[in-house]
Write a protein that holds these residues in place. Structure first.
Motif, PDB file in Angstrom:
ATOM      1  N   THR A 145       0.852  -1.186   0.000  1.00 27.17           N
ATOM      2  CA  THR A 145       0.000   0.000   0.000  1.00 27.17           C
ATOM      3  C   THR A 145       0.884   1.232   0.000  1.00 27.17           C
ATOM      4  OG1 THR A 145      -0.105   0.051   2.409  1.00 27.17           O
ATOM      5  CG2 THR A 145      -1.845  -1.160   1.272  1.00 27.17           C
ATOM      6  N   ARG A 146       0.377   2.290  -0.549  1.00 27.20           N
ATOM      7  CA  ARG A 146       1.136   3.532  -0.588  1.00 27.20           C
ATOM      8  C   ARG A 146       0.917   4.316   0.699  1.00 27.20           C
ATOM      9  NH1 ARG A 146      -0.873   6.653  -5.634  1.00 27.20           N
ATOM     10  NH2 ARG A 146      -2.843   6.060  -4.689  1.00 27.20           N
ATOM     11  N   GLU A 147       1.990   4.969   1.185  1.00 25.94           N
ATOM     12  CA  GLU A 147       1.850   5.852   2.332  1.00 25.94           C
ATOM     13  C   GLU A 147       1.157   7.132   1.866  1.00 25.94           C
ATOM     14  OE1 GLU A 147       2.474   5.244   5.366  1.00 25.94           O
ATOM     15  OE2 GLU A 147       3.485   3.313   5.136  1.00 25.94           O
ATOM     16  N   VAL A 148       0.225   7.589   2.652  1.00 29.88           N
ATOM     17  CA  VAL A 148      -0.506   8.794   2.274  1.00 29.88           C
ATOM     18  C   VAL A 148      -0.222   9.888   3.305  1.00 29.88           C
ATOM     19  CG1 VAL A 148      -2.776   9.782   1.832  1.00 29.88           C
ATOM     20  CG2 VAL A 148      -2.318   7.389   1.249  1.00 29.88           C
ATOM     21  N   PHE A 149       0.341  11.001   2.864  1.00 28.42           N
ATOM     22  CA  PHE A 149       0.664  12.096   3.769  1.00 28.42           C
ATOM     23  C   PHE A 149      -0.379  13.190   3.589  1.00 28.42           C
ATOM     24  CE2 PHE A 149       4.657  10.429   5.131  1.00 28.42           C
ATOM     25  CZ  PHE A 149       5.109   9.679   4.068  1.00 28.42           C
ATOM     26  N   GLN A 150      -1.273  13.280   4.550  1.00 33.15           N
ATOM     27  CA  GLN A 150      -2.307  14.302   4.496  1.00 33.15           C
ATOM     28  C   GLN A 150      -2.340  15.037   5.823  1.00 33.15           C
ATOM     29  OE1 GLN A 150      -6.102  12.902   3.229  1.00 33.15           O
ATOM     30  NE2 GLN A 150      -5.341  11.945   1.355  1.00 33.15           N
ATOM     31  N   GLU A 151      -3.091  16.086   5.821  1.00 31.37           N
ATOM     32  CA  GLU A 151      -3.195  16.909   7.017  1.00 31.37           C
ATOM     33  C   GLU A 151      -3.919  16.162   8.129  1.00 31.37           C
ATOM     34  OE1 GLU A 151      -5.253  21.160   8.391  1.00 31.37           O
ATOM     35  OE2 GLU A 151      -5.349  20.453   6.301  1.00 31.37           O
ATOM     36  N   VAL A 152      -3.411  16.298   9.337  1.00 30.46           N
ATOM     37  CA  VAL A 152      -4.073  15.710  10.499  1.00 30.46           C
ATOM     38  C   VAL A 152      -5.241  16.607  10.889  1.00 30.46           C
ATOM     39  CG1 VAL A 152      -3.826  15.028  12.913  1.00 30.46           C
ATOM     40  CG2 VAL A 152      -1.941  14.641  11.303  1.00 30.46           C
ATOM     41  N   ILE A 153      -6.421  15.978  11.030  1.00 32.73           N
ATOM     42  CA  ILE A 153      -7.611  16.737  11.402  1.00 32.73           C
ATOM     43  C   ILE A 153      -8.152  16.197  12.728  1.00 32.73           C
ATOM     44  CG2 ILE A 153      -8.252  17.314   9.029  1.00 32.73           C
ATOM     45  CD1 ILE A 153     -10.211  14.988   9.071  1.00 32.73           C
ATOM     46  N   GLN A 154      -8.840  17.039  13.462  1.00 32.90           N
ATOM     47  CA  GLN A 154      -9.469  16.624  14.715  1.00 32.90           C
ATOM     48  C   GLN A 154     -10.922  16.225  14.411  1.00 32.90           C
ATOM     49  OE1 GLN A 154      -8.073  16.301  17.780  1.00 32.90           O
ATOM     50  NE2 GLN A 154      -6.099  16.850  16.874  1.00 32.90           N
ATOM     51  N   VAL A 155     -11.292  15.010  14.812  1.00 33.39           N
ATOM     52  CA  VAL A 155     -12.636  14.500  14.533  1.00 33.39           C
ATOM     53  C   VAL A 155     -13.299  14.122  15.851  1.00 33.39           C
ATOM     54  CG1 VAL A 155     -14.002  12.717  13.369  1.00 33.39           C
ATOM     55  CG2 VAL A 155     -11.913  13.608  12.290  1.00 33.39           C
ATOM     56  N   SER A 156     -14.570  14.484  15.992  1.00 34.78           N
ATOM     57  CA  SER A 156     -15.323  14.121  17.189  1.00 34.78           C
ATOM     58  C   SER A 156     -15.469  12.601  17.273  1.00 34.78           C
ATOM     59  CB  SER A 156     -16.703  14.771  17.159  1.00 34.78           C
ATOM     60  OG  SER A 156     -17.533  14.238  18.179  1.00 34.78           O
ATOM     61  N   VAL A 157     -15.317  12.043  18.476  1.00 33.63           N
ATOM     62  CA  VAL A 157     -15.454  10.591  18.641  1.00 33.63           C
ATOM     63  C   VAL A 157     -16.870  10.141  18.296  1.00 33.63           C
ATOM     64  CG1 VAL A 157     -13.610  10.377  20.347  1.00 33.63           C
ATOM     65  CG2 VAL A 157     -15.960  10.883  21.106  1.00 33.63           C
ATOM     66  N   ASP A 158     -17.840  11.054  18.371  1.00 31.90           N
ATOM     67  CA  ASP A 158     -19.226  10.711  18.036  1.00 31.90           C
ATOM     68  C   ASP A 158     -19.430  10.565  16.535  1.00 31.90           C
ATOM     69  OD1 ASP A 158     -19.984  10.764  20.714  1.00 31.90           O
ATOM     70  OD2 ASP A 158     -20.431  12.917  20.652  1.00 31.90           O
ATOM     71  N   ASP A 159     -18.492  11.076  15.740  1.00 30.54           N
ATOM     72  CA  ASP A 159     -18.601  10.999  14.283  1.00 30.54           C
ATOM     73  C   ASP A 159     -17.783   9.848  13.702  1.00 30.54           C
ATOM     74  OD1 ASP A 159     -20.231  13.234  14.283  1.00 30.54           O
ATOM     75  OD2 ASP A 159     -18.551  14.632  14.060  1.00 30.54           O
ATOM     76  N   LEU A 160     -17.210   9.010  14.566  1.00 35.47           N
ATOM     77  CA  LEU A 160     -16.372   7.892  14.113  1.00 35.47           C
ATOM     78  C   LEU A 160     -17.136   6.580  14.224  1.00 35.47           C
ATOM     79  CD1 LEU A 160     -12.984   8.858  15.810  1.00 35.47           C
ATOM     80  CD2 LEU A 160     -13.513   8.950  13.367  1.00 35.47           C
ATOM     81  N   ASP A 161     -17.216   5.834  13.119  1.00 34.76           N
ATOM     82  CA  ASP A 161     -17.884   4.524  13.099  1.00 34.76           C
ATOM     83  C   ASP A 161     -16.841   3.423  12.998  1.00 34.76           C
ATOM     84  OD1 ASP A 161     -20.469   5.707  13.048  1.00 34.76           O
ATOM     85  OD2 ASP A 161     -20.201   6.097  10.897  1.00 34.76           O
TER      86      ASP A 161
END
Length: 351
Positions: free
Chosen positions: A2-18
Motif C-alpha cells: 500500500t502507498r503511504e498517504v501524507f495528508q493533514e491531520v484533522i481533529q474529529v469528534s469521537v461521536d462521528d467515528l464509526d
C-alpha cells in the motif's frame, strides 16, 4: 503493498467515528485497553487514526479502534485523524496496521488470513487486491506460504476448539490436525473430552480421519441415534398401553352413563394425539434406518468384488468386527419391527 498517504491531520469528534464492520476479527483485550486509556490520559493520542470519509460528516475507522476506545475512556471528545485515499484497500490497511502495532494472537492471525483471502477472491485482479493468493499474503505477514495455509486451516475448527486455541490449550500444529476432521467429529470429541482434546496425538487423529473416510464414525453416530430412538419408542409403547386402558375406561363409562358423552370425546381426542405422535416417531425411525442402509446397500457390489481378493489378518479382523455390528443392528431392527407387528396383530384380533 500500500502507498503511504501524507495528508493533514484533522481533529474529529469521537461521536462521528464509526467502527469498521470487519474489525471483529481482532480481539479487544480489557487490560490492554485500560493501560492505553491511562497512557492517553497522560500524553494524549500520539498516533493519528486512519479513517475514510463516508459523507455527511461521518468517518469510518480503518486503523485505530483501540485508540478511539481508549480516548473515550480517557474522557476525550476529539481525536487526531488522517483521511486516507478512497482508492486504497481498507482490508489490507486494517490488517497491516494491526500487524505493525502489536503481535496478533494465533486465531486473530488465522481470521485475518481468511478475511484477506475472501476479500481478494471478491476483487480478483483489481487494483490493491491480493490476487496472488498466499504469495501476496506471505509478503504482508512475513511468513511462509505453508505456515499461512496452516493458520488459515484453523478457521475450520468449531467455535469451542477455536476458543481452545485462543486460550493456549491447543497449539497451531494440534489445531490444524483437528481442523482436518469434519465438524460433527470435532463436536463429538469436544463433548467427550473438553479441554482434554489437547492430549490427542497425531496418530489418533489420523485413525479418526481414516475411520471417518471409511464411514465407521458415521455408523457409530447412527448407532447412538438408533439407541436414543429405541428409548423413545419404549416410552411411546408405554403410552400406547395407557391409551388402550383409556379406551376401555371410556367404553365402560359410555355404557353406564350417556351424560358423559363429552368426556368420551375428549378422551378420544387425546388417544388420537398419542397415535399421531407414535406414527411420527415410527416415520423418523424409518427415515433413519433408510439413511443408514442405503449407502451400505449401494456399496454391496463393490464389497463383493473386494472380498474376492485375499485379505490380511488385521483387515479380516476389522471386517468381522464391523460385519457383526451391521448384523446386530439389522437383527435389533428386525426384532423390534416383528414385535411391533405382532402387537398390532394381537390388538386387531382382540377387537
Amino acid at each position: 503493498m500500500t502507498r503511504e498517504v501524507f495528508q493533514e491531520v484533522i481533529q474529529v469528534s469521537v461521536d462521528d467515528l464509526d467502527d469498521h464492520p470487519d474489525n471483529h476479527i481482532f480481539l479487544m483485550d480489557e487490560q490492554q485497553l485500560q493501560e492505553l486509556a491511562e497512557s492517553i490520559t497522560e500524553v494524549g493520542v500520539l498516533q493519528p487514526l486512519l479513517v475514510k470519509d463516508t459523507g455527511d460528516g461521518r468517518f469510518r475507522i480503518v486503523s485505530g479502534h483501540r485508540r478511539k476506545r481508549g480516548a473515550v475512556r480517557a474522557g476525550l471528545t476529539e481525536v487526531p485523524c488522517i483521511a486516507i485515499n478512497n482508492e486504497l484497500d481498507e482490508g489490507i490497511i486494517l490488517v497491516d496496521t494491526n500487524l505493525k502495532v502489536r503481535e496478533l494472537t494465533t486465531m486473530e492471525k488465522a481470521r485475518a488470513i481468511r478475511y484477506l483471502k475472501q476479500r481478494a477472491g471478491m476483487r480478483q485482479g483489481t487494483r490493491g487486491s491480493l490476487g496472488n493468493g498466499f504469495r501476496g499474503l506471505s509478503e504482508l505477514f512475513k511468513d511462509s506460504d505453508r505456515n499461512l495455509r496452516n493458520y488459515d486451516k484453523l478457521n475450520d475448527l468449531i467455535s469451542e476448539l477455536q476458543d481452545c486455541v485462543e486460550r493456549g490449550i491447543l497449539g497451531l500444529t494440534a489445531g490444524v490436525r483437528l481442523a482436518c476432521l469434519p465438524a460433527y467429529v470435532q463436536e463429538e470429541l469436544y463433548r467427550a473430552l473438553g479441554d482434554g482434546v489437547r492430549d490427542i496425538g497425531p496418530e489418533e487423529v489420523r485413525k479418526l480421519k481414516e475411520q471417518n473416510d471409511r464411514g465407521y464414525l458415521i455408523l457409530e453416530v447412527m448407532e447412538k441415534q438408533i439407541k436414543s430412538m429405541e428409548k423413545e419408542l419404549a416410552v411411546h409403547k408405554e403410552l400406547q398401553g395407557e391409551k388402550e386402558d383409556l379406551e376401555k375406561e371410556i367404553q365402560s363409562l359410555f355404557a353406564k352413563k350417556k351424560s358423559l358423552e363429552y368426556d368420551l370425546i375428549d378422551h378420544e381426542n387425546a388417544v388420537k394425539t398419542l397415535r399421531e405422535r407414535a406414527m411420527k416417531k415410527g416415520a423418523s425411525l424409518y427415515n433413519l434406518i433408510e439413511e443408514v442402509s442405503r449407502p451400505v446397500a449401494g456399496a454391496k457390489p463393490k464389497i463383493e468384488t473386494l472380498l474376492d481378493s485375499p485379505l490380511e489378518a488385521a483387515t479380516a479382523t476389522h471386517l468381522i468386527k464391523w460385519a457383526k455390528v451391521l448384523i446386530e443392528v439389522g437383527q435389533m431392527v428386525e426384532f423390534a419391527v416383528k414385535q411391533s407387528l405382532e402387537t398390532d396383530k394381537t390388538r386387531l384380533q382382540a377387537k
